[in-house]
Design a protein around this motif. Structure first.
Motif, PDB file in Angstrom:
ATOM      1  N   THR A 179      -3.074   3.397   0.691  1.00 59.98           N
ATOM      2  CA  THR A 179      -3.221   2.005   0.242  1.00 59.98           C
ATOM      3  C   THR A 179      -4.689   1.633   0.111  1.00 59.98           C
ATOM      4  O   THR A 179      -5.121   1.058  -0.902  1.00 59.98           O
ATOM      5  CB  THR A 179      -2.533   1.057   1.242  1.00 59.98           C
ATOM      6  OG1 THR A 179      -1.171   1.443   1.417  1.00 59.98           O
ATOM      7  CG2 THR A 179      -2.597  -0.376   0.746  1.00 59.98           C
ATOM      8  N   LEU A 180      -5.468   1.962   1.127  1.00 56.82           N
ATOM      9  CA  LEU A 180      -6.886   1.607   1.118  1.00 56.82           C
ATOM     10  C   LEU A 180      -7.636   2.345   0.021  1.00 56.82           C
ATOM     11  O   LEU A 180      -8.495   1.769  -0.655  1.00 56.82           O
ATOM     12  CB  LEU A 180      -7.492   1.922   2.486  1.00 56.82           C
ATOM     13  CG  LEU A 180      -6.964   1.076   3.655  1.00 56.82           C
ATOM     14  CD1 LEU A 180      -7.471   1.618   4.983  1.00 56.82           C
ATOM     15  CD2 LEU A 180      -7.380  -0.377   3.496  1.00 56.82           C
ATOM     16  N   TRP A 181      -7.339   3.620  -0.175  1.00 59.57           N
ATOM     17  CA  TRP A 181      -8.037   4.378  -1.221  1.00 59.57           C
ATOM     18  C   TRP A 181      -7.641   3.886  -2.616  1.00 59.57           C
ATOM     19  O   TRP A 181      -8.463   3.902  -3.537  1.00 59.57           O
ATOM     20  CB  TRP A 181      -7.726   5.865  -1.069  1.00 59.57           C
ATOM     21  CG  TRP A 181      -8.368   6.462   0.149  1.00 59.57           C
ATOM     22  CD1 TRP A 181      -9.512   6.041   0.762  1.00 59.57           C
ATOM     23  CD2 TRP A 181      -7.888   7.570   0.912  1.00 59.57           C
ATOM     24  NE1 TRP A 181      -9.786   6.822   1.865  1.00 59.57           N
ATOM     25  CE2 TRP A 181      -8.805   7.774   1.985  1.00 59.57           C
ATOM     26  CE3 TRP A 181      -6.790   8.412   0.817  1.00 59.57           C
ATOM     27  CZ2 TRP A 181      -8.639   8.784   2.926  1.00 59.57           C
ATOM     28  CZ3 TRP A 181      -6.627   9.422   1.757  1.00 59.57           C
ATOM     29  CH2 TRP A 181      -7.544   9.606   2.792  1.00 59.57           C
ATOM     30  N   ASN A 236       8.998  -7.607   5.779  1.00 59.82           N
ATOM     31  CA  ASN A 236       9.215  -6.456   6.661  1.00 59.82           C
ATOM     32  C   ASN A 236       8.302  -6.508   7.886  1.00 59.82           C
ATOM     33  O   ASN A 236       8.722  -6.204   9.007  1.00 59.82           O
ATOM     34  CB  ASN A 236       8.974  -5.156   5.895  1.00 59.82           C
ATOM     35  CG  ASN A 236      10.071  -4.870   4.883  1.00 59.82           C
ATOM     36  OD1 ASN A 236      11.201  -5.357   5.012  1.00 59.82           O
ATOM     37  ND2 ASN A 236       9.741  -4.094   3.861  1.00 59.82           N
ATOM     38  N   LEU A 237       7.057  -6.874   7.667  1.00 62.24           N
ATOM     39  CA  LEU A 237       6.125  -6.968   8.791  1.00 62.24           C
ATOM     40  C   LEU A 237       6.523  -8.093   9.742  1.00 62.24           C
ATOM     41  O   LEU A 237       6.334  -7.984  10.963  1.00 62.24           O
ATOM     42  CB  LEU A 237       4.703  -7.191   8.270  1.00 62.24           C
ATOM     43  CG  LEU A 237       4.088  -6.009   7.504  1.00 62.24           C
ATOM     44  CD1 LEU A 237       2.765  -6.410   6.873  1.00 62.24           C
ATOM     45  CD2 LEU A 237       3.893  -4.819   8.434  1.00 62.24           C
ATOM     46  N   HIS A 256       5.679   0.702   1.276  1.00 61.45           N
ATOM     47  CA  HIS A 256       6.191   1.848   2.038  1.00 61.45           C
ATOM     48  C   HIS A 256       5.698   1.790   3.489  1.00 61.45           C
ATOM     49  O   HIS A 256       6.438   2.115   4.428  1.00 61.45           O
ATOM     50  CB  HIS A 256       5.739   3.145   1.367  1.00 61.45           C
ATOM     51  CG  HIS A 256       6.494   4.351   1.850  1.00 61.45           C
ATOM     52  ND1 HIS A 256       6.345   5.598   1.287  1.00 61.45           N
ATOM     53  CD2 HIS A 256       7.399   4.512   2.854  1.00 61.45           C
ATOM     54  CE1 HIS A 256       7.123   6.458   1.916  1.00 61.45           C
ATOM     55  NE2 HIS A 256       7.765   5.832   2.870  1.00 61.45           N
ATOM     56  N   LEU A 257       4.455   1.363   3.681  1.00 56.10           N
ATOM     57  CA  LEU A 257       3.915   1.203   5.029  1.00 56.10           C
ATOM     58  C   LEU A 257       4.720   0.183   5.822  1.00 56.10           C
ATOM     59  O   LEU A 257       5.066   0.415   6.992  1.00 56.10           O
ATOM     60  CB  LEU A 257       2.446   0.776   4.945  1.00 56.10           C
ATOM     61  CG  LEU A 257       1.786   0.335   6.256  1.00 56.10           C
ATOM     62  CD1 LEU A 257       1.668   1.505   7.218  1.00 56.10           C
ATOM     63  CD2 LEU A 257       0.415  -0.281   5.981  1.00 56.10           C
ATOM     64  N   SER A 258       5.035  -0.944   5.203  1.00 53.36           N
ATOM     65  CA  SER A 258       5.793  -1.984   5.907  1.00 53.36           C
ATOM     66  C   SER A 258       7.192  -1.495   6.275  1.00 53.36           C
ATOM     67  O   SER A 258       7.720  -1.841   7.334  1.00 53.36           O
ATOM     68  CB  SER A 258       5.883  -3.246   5.043  1.00 53.36           C
ATOM     69  OG  SER A 258       6.703  -3.032   3.906  1.00 53.36           O
TER      70      SER A 258
END
Length: 623
Positions: free
Chosen positions: A44-46, A161-162, A85-87
């Motif tokens: 995400t960051l990249w 989700n978070l 996807h992270l969440s």
């Protein structure tokens, strides 16, 4: 705001956001390389780093419509599926499984939108005459409303989700990290709404606000996940995060200074240094990680593991405040799980206990006499009693922490809010927890001792290295020394001494020997008036000189039986040449092989030669 100032401000914001997103991605993945959460947040960051790079090069690049291809950076849409996807990955197992098809759908939508953005005019139909510092710099295409809805709806699902993960978290510390991620996602949603509406309605709003909001979300996202991974693994992050960020900041500062000087002196544009600075961040961030793999080519396994463990120990050593944070998290989770009204953890310090973590009571750092909390087993206080030294604090349970055969602390709990007494299952749980907490505390204290031991060991190693270097310098100096005996090289002098030793009892031979001409021989001659000095007298004097030099090899004290190693050189020369024993008899007496005997004899002869040279030098000095 004037366009010039706005141009500089947006460029600075994009540059800072580019640096932060790139470095945080590298930091997280190098600290937890086997975590799926780490790779998702780094992706995400990249991806957002690519977006900020695209924005920066679009602003700083050459003017003109279509001057920069779309792949110079990439679309902000690429970061959306990774964030979502992270969440999903942070949800509990059941909820995460339900949303797996939705994750696949979001990835497919992203591929479609990126392809349309790159190859069709459906999302963006072209550039306007506005500079790229405004959201109205591009014409929205016919499908842009769907694209904008995608940029808002998917992050909104991530926010939901978070929120679910935040509600499910039992620990206040974990909840704080999820709260950080909620703020990060909210800022990203605000940025998406602001930029989407401005572009769709063709408003001349600056990109400064949306990029700044997104950059703040990036910073919160990276730091929140780094803290979350550290809490899950029980690692300390505070000092390592600050140290690494300051180190990267110094590196970037040096490159910025070089870019500024190049711009002033050679008119080199700042944009030319962007990729160099990015490469510097990646190389410095991955240095320790790459060094771990390079060790495989240069070190054996045991040394590779030692070097890796030392690096991990230096990075993850837990300072005092980090231990307090961990104990506070454990205590809070325990009290919430068992519905305990209050409690604290106290660690032994000297003759008493010091409160290190507390829950719903306010006496952190207070000392308690050891008699009040000393116990070998879990003590149930019925009725609840006030802890000695802490008034108005009735406690119902004392759980000892044992490690290394001694009590190193206690967990003290109050009554349960439900009014129910502690059950046997609760006590079993507390015993297991006490073992874990005691292990954590004991490990931290061992770390402090290990730091001192490692420091002492390193000092000893450095001292030995310096001693070895000194001996090597002496050896090099010895190679460059002038001839040992006047007119003779060192090899020739050793050969002369060895020859004289073989004829140590042959006075006529020694009297005509080259060594008989040394000035030191004169001091050993018994010259009396009217007595002639012959070559035989010189032979006797040379024998005495050689015997004296051999005696200088003799260690202090009586000779042990069998002789120890420091006696070998003296015994070999004395027994073989002075006493005339056979070599095999001397080897048997010393219990050494022929090779060891030969090496010791050569070193001994070399030592006698040096001794003769030093005696000769002192003889030449004027009185």
């Amino acid at each position: 705001m004037p366009d010039g100032l706005l141009f500089a401000s947006i460029s600075a914001i994009n540059f800072v956001c580019l640096i932060v997103s790139l470095w945080l991605g590298c930091y997280i993945v190098t600290r937890s390389p086997r975590s799926r959460v780490s790779w998702l947040v780094s992706a995400t960051l990249w991806s957002l780093c690519g977006y900020f790079l695209n924005s920066l090069t679009d602003i700083q690049g050459p003017p003109g419509e279509g001057s920069l291809p779309w792949w110079w950076g990439w679309s902000v849409a690429i970061a959306v599926p990774f964030w979502f996807h992270l969440s999903v990955s942070l949800l509990s197992g059941k909820l995460a499984r339900k949303q797996r098809p939705l994750v696949i759908l979001v990835y497919l939508l992203t591929l479609n939108f990126v392809a349309m953005e790159a190859y069709t005019p459906w999302v963006f139909s072209g550039a306007t005459m506005k500079p790229p510092i405004y959201n109205s710099a591009q014409h929205p295409g016919p499908l842009y409303p769907l694209f904008g809805l995608y940029l808002i709806a998917v992050p909104a699902l991530s926010l939901y989700n978070l929120y679910l993960s935040w509600r499910q978290a039992k620990s206040r510390s974990i909840q704080r990290q999820f709260a950080t991620l909620l703020w990060a996602t909210s800022l990203a949603i605000f940025s998406g709404i602001y930029a989407t509406l401005s572009t769709w309605l063709r408003l001349d709003t600056p990109t400064l606000i949306s990029n700044f909001s997104l950059g703040a979300g990036v910073a919160l996202l990276g730091y929140g996940v780094a803290r979350y991974n550290a809490l899950i693994k029980g690692r300390a992050i505070g000092l390592d995060f600050i140290y690494t960020s300051l180190a990267i900041g110094l590196v970037i500062g040096a490159y910025l200074l070089a870019a500024f000087i190049s711009d002033l002196a050679f008119d080199v544009p700042f944009i030319a240094f962007i990729f160099i600075i990015m490469l510097a961040i990646v190389s410095h961030s991955l240095y320790d990680w790459a060094r771990t793999y390079l060790d495989r080519f240069f070190y054996r396994r045991q040394y590779r593991e030692l070097r890796a463990n030392l690096r991990d120990f230096a990075r993850e050593a837990v300072p005092g405040h980090e231990l307090q944070e961990q104990l506070r998290t454990i205590l809070e989770t325990l009290c919430r799980s068992l519905d305990v009204s209050k409690g604290f953890i106290a660690l032994r310090e000297g003759e008493g206990f010091v409160v290190t973590a507390n829950w719903q009571v306010d006496f952190g750092g207070q000392s308690i006499a050891s008699d009040a909390l000393a116990t070998d087993e879990i003590a149930v206080l019925s009725p609840p009693m006030e802890t000695l030294g802490l008034t108005d604090t009735p406690m119902a349970l004392i759980v000892p922490l044992h490690a290394g055969g001694e009590q190193i602390g206690v967990i003290v709990l109050g009554q349960r809010t439900t009014g129910v007494s502690y059950t046997e299952d609760d006590l079993d749980l507390l015993e297991d927890l006490a073992d874990t907490v005691a292990s954590v505390v004991h490990t931290v204290r061992l770390q402090k001792r290990s730091v001192q031991q490692i420091d002492t060991l390193l000092r000893e190693v450095r001292e030995r290295e310096q001693e070895l270097q000194g001996k090597m310098r002496e050896a090099l100096v010895a190679e460059a020394r002038p001839p040992v005996l006047e007119g003779q090289s060192e090899r020739e002098a050793i050969s002369l001494v060895e020859d004289a030793l073989r004829h140590l009892h042959d006075y006529p031979y020694l009297g005509e020997h080259t060594l008989a001409q040394l000035r030191i021989i004169e001091s050993y001659l018994d010259v009396q008036e009217g007595v002639f000095v012959t070559h035989l007298d010189r032979g006797k004097a040379l024998q005495e000189v050689l015997t004296t030099a051999i005696e200088k090899l003799k260690p202090p004290g009586p000779q042990p039986s069998p002789p120890t190693r420091e006696w070998h050189q003296y015994v070999i020369l004395h027994d073989c040449y002075v006493l005339g024993k056979l070599n095999r008899d001397v080897m048997s007496a010393l219990y050494i092989s022929e090779g060891t005997f030969s090496r010791a004899r050569r070193r001994a002869v070399r030592g006698v030669t040096r001794a003769l040279a030093e005696m000769e030098t002192q003889q030449k000095r004027p009185a």
